[in-house]
Design an enzyme around this catalytic site. Structure first.
Site, PDB file in Angstrom:
ATOM      1  N   SER A 230       0.816  -1.211   0.000  1.00 33.74           N
ATOM      2  CA  SER A 230       0.000   0.000   0.000  1.00 33.74           C
ATOM      3  C   SER A 230       0.854   1.266   0.000  1.00 33.74           C
ATOM      4  O   SER A 230       1.990   1.269   0.465  1.00 33.74           O
ATOM      5  CB  SER A 230      -0.911   0.021   1.222  1.00 33.74           C
ATOM      6  OG  SER A 230      -1.594  -1.200   1.354  1.00 33.74           O
TER       7      SER A 230
HETATM    8  N1  SAH Z   1      -0.608  -3.823   3.923  1.00 33.99           N
HETATM    9  C1  SAH Z   1      -0.241  -4.711   2.857  1.00 33.99           C
HETATM   10  C2  SAH Z   1      -1.312  -4.706   1.821  1.00 33.99           C
HETATM   11  C3  SAH Z   1      -1.214  -5.788   0.833  1.00 33.99           C
HETATM   12  S1  SAH Z   1      -2.531  -5.779  -0.360  1.00 33.99           S
HETATM   13  C4  SAH Z   1       1.074  -4.222   2.296  1.00 33.99           C
HETATM   14  O1  SAH Z   1       1.279  -3.021   2.332  1.00 33.99           O
HETATM   15  O2  SAH Z   1       1.877  -5.005   1.784  1.00 33.99           O
HETATM   16  C5  SAH Z   1      -3.811  -6.639   0.486  1.00 33.99           C
HETATM   17  C6  SAH Z   1      -3.508  -8.042   0.916  1.00 33.99           C
HETATM   18  O3  SAH Z   1      -4.721  -8.626   1.368  1.00 33.99           O
HETATM   19  C7  SAH Z   1      -2.992  -8.963  -0.190  1.00 33.99           C
HETATM   20  O4  SAH Z   1      -1.760  -9.488   0.182  1.00 33.99           O
HETATM   21  C8  SAH Z   1      -4.071 -10.046  -0.285  1.00 33.99           C
HETATM   22  O5  SAH Z   1      -3.538 -11.329  -0.585  1.00 33.99           O
HETATM   23  C9  SAH Z   1      -4.690 -10.001   1.089  1.00 33.99           C
HETATM   24  N2  SAH Z   1      -6.060 -10.529   1.176  1.00 33.99           N
HETATM   25  C10 SAH Z   1      -7.090 -10.331   0.327  1.00 33.99           C
HETATM   26  N3  SAH Z   1      -8.195 -10.969   0.756  1.00 33.99           N
HETATM   27  C11 SAH Z   1      -7.843 -11.598   1.922  1.00 33.99           C
HETATM   28  C12 SAH Z   1      -8.556 -12.432   2.841  1.00 33.99           C
HETATM   29  N4  SAH Z   1      -9.849 -12.761   2.667  1.00 33.99           N
HETATM   30  N5  SAH Z   1      -7.895 -12.907   3.928  1.00 33.99           N
HETATM   31  C13 SAH Z   1      -6.588 -12.603   4.124  1.00 33.99           C
HETATM   32  N6  SAH Z   1      -5.869 -11.818   3.297  1.00 33.99           N
HETATM   33  C14 SAH Z   1      -6.485 -11.315   2.201  1.00 33.99           C
END
Ligand code: SAH
Length: 219
Positions: free
Chosen positions: A69
């Site tokens: 993000s």
């Molecule tokens: N804060 C993280 C954001 C990653 S993007 C960063 O900055 O790296 C959002 C993440 O949510 C992704 O890695 C995706 O795989 C995860 N995600 C999506 N749906 C999900 C779910 N139902 N349970 C767990 N993780 C999930």
């Protein structure tokens, strides 16, 4: 191999300082959040080919169609999380690269990080171990399916957008607990929902753009 925590060139302290100044200019004011961003090596959470861009205020790819993000939104969500007092137990849904997890580890007592994509989880766990954060427990699961075994939480931060707020998120909040997440499909807004004695109070903030909350897990 030891992580390059100090960083060189585009990952140097001066570059990080510039990012922090940009966040201040955009209205981020919580000193603890700004300090955590200043000292956390965001470049370690990216592939080498991307690490020279680590201190730009932008979302960056981390593979598997997911993104690390944008620092501004990470700061904003973390600031909201801390606004009404320091939460002790925090559930993070969608820990992805682990960057937000590393910030939380410095700002709250215990972090329970949930991620559905196993390779991302394994990588983030390894980096956090190298950085010596010992108050994080990772779990490979779909965070929208069922209650976490350590529920309830003082705060829940979700970094993927559901179309509408899953009941299972609200059910895991302690009294006065807060849930911070993006909600919506194409057009999403950042929301904070606080559990009060007999109701949930919703606050709506700016429009945002997150990857969708998905079902199931990836091995
Ligand atoms: N804060 C993280 C954001 C990653 S993007 C960063 O900055 O790296 C959002 C993440 O949510 C992704 O890695 C995706 O795989 C995860 N995600 C999506 N749906 C999900 C779910 N139902 N349970 C767990 N993780 C999930």
């Amino acid at each position: 191999m030891k992580p390059d925590i100090g960083g060189i060139g585009m990952t140097s302290q001066r570059t990080r300082e510039r990012l922090v100044q940009r966040l201040i200019d955009q209205g981020v004011s919580n000193i603890s959040v700004l300090n955590a961003i200043r000292t956390t090596p965001r470049h370690l959470f990216l592939d080498e080919a991307m690490s020279h861009r680590a201190y730009e205020d932008t979302a960056l790819p981390i593979g598997f169609n997911q993104t690390l993000s944008q620092p501004y939104i990470v700061a904003r969500m973390t600031e909201l999380l801390l606004r009404d007092g320091r939460p002790e137990k925090v559930l993070e849904i969608g820990s992805g690269s682990g960057y937000q997890t590393a910030l939380l580890a410095q700002l709250v007592d215990q972090v329970y990080a949930v991620e559905r994509i196993k390779p991302l989880l394994d990588k983030s766990r390894k980096i956090l171990r190298q950085l010596k954060y010992r108050n994080v427990m990772f779990q490979h699961s779909d965070g929208s399916l069922e209650r976490h075994s350590y529920a309830p939480f003082d705060a829940i931060l979700c970094a993927a957008a559901p179309v509408s707020i899953p009941d299972v998120f609200l059910e895991q909040l302690m009294p006065d607990g807060r849930l911070i997440l993006p909600v919506g499909k194409e057009s999403q807004v950042l929301k904070m929902i606080t559990r009060k004695a007999d109701e949930f109070v919703t606050e709506t903030f700016e429009t945002v753009r997150f990857v969708p909350l998905c079902k199931g897990t990836v091995r």
